[in-house]
Design a protein around this motif. Structure first.
Motif, short mmCIF file in Angstrom:
data_model
loop_
_atom_site.label_atom_id
_atom_site.label_comp_id
_atom_site.label_asym_id
_atom_site.label_seq_id
_atom_site.Cartn_x
_atom_site.Cartn_y
_atom_site.Cartn_z
N VAL A 53 1.06 -1.20 -0.06
CA VAL A 53 -0.10 -0.06 -0.04
C VAL A 53 0.94 1.06 0.04
N TRP A 54 0.81 2.19 -0.99
CA TRP A 54 1.61 3.35 -1.02
C TRP A 54 0.56 4.28 -0.79
N ALA A 55 1.10 5.54 -0.18
CA ALA A 55 0.49 6.61 0.32
C ALA A 55 1.38 7.61 0.65
N ASP A 56 0.34 8.90 0.66
CA ASP A 56 1.28 10.06 1.01
C ASP A 56 1.63 10.06 2.49
N GLY A 57 2.58 10.86 3.25
CA GLY A 57 3.04 10.73 4.49
C GLY A 57 1.89 11.24 5.44
N ALA A 58 0.70 11.77 5.04
CA ALA A 58 -0.25 12.15 5.97
C ALA A 58 -1.15 11.00 6.48
N TYR A 59 -0.92 9.74 5.62
CA TYR A 59 -1.61 8.48 6.00
C TYR A 59 -0.87 7.79 6.95
N VAL A 80 1.78 -4.62 3.29
CA VAL A 80 2.95 -4.12 3.46
C VAL A 80 2.69 -2.68 3.21
N SER A 81 3.16 -1.81 4.28
CA SER A 81 3.17 -0.55 4.30
C SER A 81 4.44 0.16 3.59
N ARG A 82 3.93 1.09 2.55
CA ARG A 82 4.80 1.92 1.79
C ARG A 82 4.61 3.23 1.85
N ILE A 83 3.93 3.50 2.87
CA ILE A 83 3.64 5.03 2.96
C ILE A 83 4.63 5.72 3.31
N HIS A 84 4.89 6.94 2.76
CA HIS A 84 6.17 7.76 2.71
C HIS A 84 6.08 8.32 4.04
N HIS A 85 7.48 8.47 4.45
CA HIS A 85 7.62 9.24 5.89
C HIS A 85 7.85 10.67 5.69
N ARG A 86 7.38 11.60 6.72
CA ARG A 86 7.21 12.72 6.63
C ARG A 86 8.66 13.30 7.03
N LYS A 87 9.04 14.41 6.54
CA LYS A 87 10.50 15.06 6.59
C LYS A 87 10.74 15.32 7.98
#
Length: 99
Positions: free
Chosen positions: A71-77, A92-99
């Motif tokens: 699952v790919w998603a923006d860091g807000a998720y 499998v989480s592929r959620i972006h990390h926040r800066k």
């Protein structure tokens, strides 16, 4: 100081602050789940713009019939709750990390 509210409005010619005019803004957000390989929309949810993105992931955006494992998603998720949710449904989480 005067009873006017200082803010982003430009000061008056005499230097006194001007009151900002409150203009209500209304908006919406679209939360969309797409099939990465084929580019088709699988699920969608529309919320008001003030709604927090993170909680929407657990509200039916993940299609259980989708056999993809990531699952790919923006860091807000990204949240601990969403990470547990995805692990619990075998994704499998592929959620972006926040800066």
């Amino acid at each position: 100081m005067s009873d006017q509210v200082a803010g982003a409005a430009k000061p008056a010619e005499d230097g006194r602050p001007r009151a900002d005019t409150a203009i209500p803004a209304f908006g919406y957000k679209s939360h969309i789940s797409i099939d990465w390989r084929h580019g088709i929309i699988r699920r969608a949810k529309v919320t008001d713009a003030a709604a927090h993105d993170g909680t929407r992931l657990r509200e039916g955006l993940i299609d259980p019939k989708n056999t993809a494992s990531a699952v790919w998603a923006d860091g807000a998720y990204r949240s601990a709750e969403n990470e547990r949710f995805l692990a619990g449904i075998g994704k499998v989480s592929r959620i972006h990390h926040r800066k």
